[in-house]
Scaffold this motif. Structure first.
Motif: not given
Length: 111
Positions: A10-14, A20-26, A32-42, A102-107
């Motif tokens: 929902a609401g994935v930025p295009v 765009v980093f969205t914290a889902l649970l801390e 736990i966060e959702r990360i959305v990339s649109n052609g980015q690189a480090s 779209v990534w799901l990241a768990v730190h």
């Protein structure tokens, strides 16, 4: 206690200029966060070097992650996960430019 619910897609930025980093649970020692990339690189010469362990799952799009000391980047496609130990230096080599990645990241704190 109230239960929470959401949708990772929902609401994935295009076309966002930055990831765009969205914290889902801390919680202490866990994020736990959702990360959305649109052609980015480090940026050139930049390496992530986290004190926490990280587990990432690529849900949509495609990307490549370069781990320091490895000859070639690791390709990630939907369903591919990667566990990065604490202080495992890595960088995002590329993400798909034509659609959101779209990534799901768990730190988490290691044992």
């Amino acid at each position: 206690m109230d239960a929470d619910q959401g949708n990772l897609f929902a609401g994935v930025p295009v076309g966002a200029a930055d990831e765009v980093f969205t914290a889902l649970l801390e919680r202490r020692g866990l994020k736990i966060e959702r990360i959305v990339s649109n052609g980015q690189a480090s940026p050139p010469g930049f390496w992530y070097d986290s004190q926490q362990e990280e587990w990432v799952l690529l849900l949509e799009g495609s990307a490549a992650v370069q781990i320091e000391g490895e000859a070639a980047p690791r390709l990630l496609q939907p369903g591919t996960w990667l566990r990065l130990p604490a202080h495992c230096r890595h960088r995002v080599a590329w993400t798909e430019a034509g659609r959101p990645t779209v990534w799901l990241a768990v730190h988490y704190d290691g044992c």
